[in-house]
Structure formats: structure tokens, C-alpha cells
Design an enzyme around this catalytic site. Sequence first.
Site, PDB file in Angstrom:
ATOM      1  N   ARG A  89       3.452   9.218  -0.127  1.00 36.73           N
ATOM      2  CA  ARG A  89       2.370   8.244  -0.315  1.00 36.73           C
ATOM      3  C   ARG A  89       1.251   8.479   0.681  1.00 36.73           C
ATOM      4  NH1 ARG A  89       1.307   3.090   2.105  1.00 36.73           N
ATOM      5  NH2 ARG A  89      -0.053   1.823   0.787  1.00 36.73           N
ATOM      6  N   HIS A 133      -3.584  -3.884   0.559  1.00 41.43           N
ATOM      7  CA  HIS A 133      -2.679  -4.879  -0.004  1.00 41.43           C
ATOM      8  C   HIS A 133      -3.418  -6.022  -0.705  1.00 41.43           C
ATOM      9  CE1 HIS A 133       0.551  -2.629   1.662  1.00 41.43           C
ATOM     10  NE2 HIS A 133       0.036  -2.724   2.874  1.00 41.43           N
ATOM     11  N   TYR A 184       0.602 -11.503   2.737  1.00 43.80           N
ATOM     12  CA  TYR A 184      -0.260 -10.732   3.632  1.00 43.80           C
ATOM     13  C   TYR A 184      -1.502 -10.241   2.879  1.00 43.80           C
ATOM     14  CZ  TYR A 184      -1.784  -6.839   6.597  1.00 43.80           C
ATOM     15  OH  TYR A 184      -2.528  -5.975   7.355  1.00 43.80           O
TER      16      TYR A 184
END
Length: 277
Positions: free
Chosen positions: A171, A111, A134
Site C-alpha cells: 500500500r 481517512h 478518526y
Amino acid sequence: MKIVLTGAAGRLGSYLREPLAAMCDTLVSTDIADEIGTLYPGETYVKADLASYDQIAAVVEGADMVVHFGAIVDEKPFEEMLGPNFVGSYNIWEAGYQTGVRRIVYASSIHAVGMYPKAECIDTEVPHRPDTFYGLAKCFTEDLGRMYWDKRGMESVHLRILSCTTVGNARALGSWLSYDDLIQLVTRAVDTPSTGFAVIYGVSDNDRRPVDNARASFLGYRPKDNAEQFAAEILAKEPPADLSDPGQMCHGGPFAKFDLGQSALSVMNIDTTKKDT
């Protein structure tokens, strides 16, 4: 050797405690939980808050390395992330420096670069492109680690974990990191003689992995597992991809789709089962 493990009460921490305890004379596991179950030989548990510098300094005193997996592990409003995910990282690095810690192994995340298109295979040198607060905390901590190496000679290895859970969607056929490969990844980050500042993606040897670890090959991480064994079953029930959905088209998955501060794990159906002790 003394190792400190933060986030020991978490799911990934539960899988790391036993192998880390076997690697060192003393393992100090820490979290904000009251207890973490039966301790392994050489392991002790100390309850401590990452947002408290004094508590963290006491825990890391005398440690050779810190394996830093403690954090809020979902997207939340910035104010909730600030203490554990931002200030907590600073406290680990500064307390570690002041007490003589040699290396920090950090659970970073995909991320930190989650807004890159998934069709673009990215390496460990791409600029940060976070998908959430995050992810921003991961960028902050990676930059913190680089700065402490450049200015103070303190080593750190940043593990950009993709998805370390059961394979349940298309994914994950590319992003899966098995628990066995997670353990190998952390082990290599600890036992490599010299690392400097390093970034490596936490992903198994998947045929469809969308990231490139060539620049981190010196760490000796050679994953063994491959999510392709799940492909036929998953793709048979997976609907066609929505090319307009950032959650499907970006590396960050649902984190790339949801608004800042809004939980993404709530729709990801992640297996939260911990390892029993």
C-alpha cells in the site's frame, strides 16, 4: 510573522518545527506534553490542551498562521476523539478568527475519504467517505474550514496525508509521503500568497499514487521522492492481495477494515521515531 504549531510533540510535528522556525520571526509550538526538547532559534513552547478554548485562544493570540497537527492520531471510541479531534478543531478556528489569524494549515487525512475503492483514483473534489470516527473528525474539520472561509473569509489549507512513515508494505508504494515532501507541502501551504479554502493530498511523487492533486496545483507543491525505489524488495515478499479485504482494497487501508472505535495503528507497524532535537 508568528506561526503556531499544534501537535509539536508528535512525530510529524518533530520534523516541522525546525523548518517552520526558519520561516518566521516567532514559532510557538504547543502540545499536551510537558516539554519537547531543545528549542530552535525563535521557538517557544507552551503546554496547552486543544479541548480548552481559553488555553488555545491564549496560544494563538497575535499569530498570523496556525499549522494544526495536534490530535489523537488513531481510531478510538467517539467519546475519546470528541475533545481533541472535534472540539479541538472548533477551538482552533474560532479562537483563530477571534484573534485575527489569517490562515490555518490543517493535517487532514486520506481517512476522510478512506472508504473509496483503491482502484478508483480520487481527486480533491470527491465527496467525503470516512472510514472511522478518526476520518469523520477530518471531514468535520474540512467542512469547518470551508464554512469559516465562506462566512468569515478565513483561509485554510487541508492536507490529506496518506502515509508519512517508512515504506513497509505494498500500500505504501502508492501512499508514501516522505518527510522532505511533507516539509515542502507545509511550506507551500504557508508561503502561497492566497489560498482561500483548499484541499490537497499529502503524497510523494510515487508511480503508484492513487490520488490526483491537479486541482490543487496552484499551491506549487511539487514532490521529489518516489516509493518505487522500494518496490522490488517489498513486492517480492508481499502475499497476493485478498480482494475481499477492505483493508487492502480501500484507500483507508486497515482503517477501512477495523470496526468503529477500534485501533488500526496497532497492526500497521509504523515507525514512530521522532526527529531528534
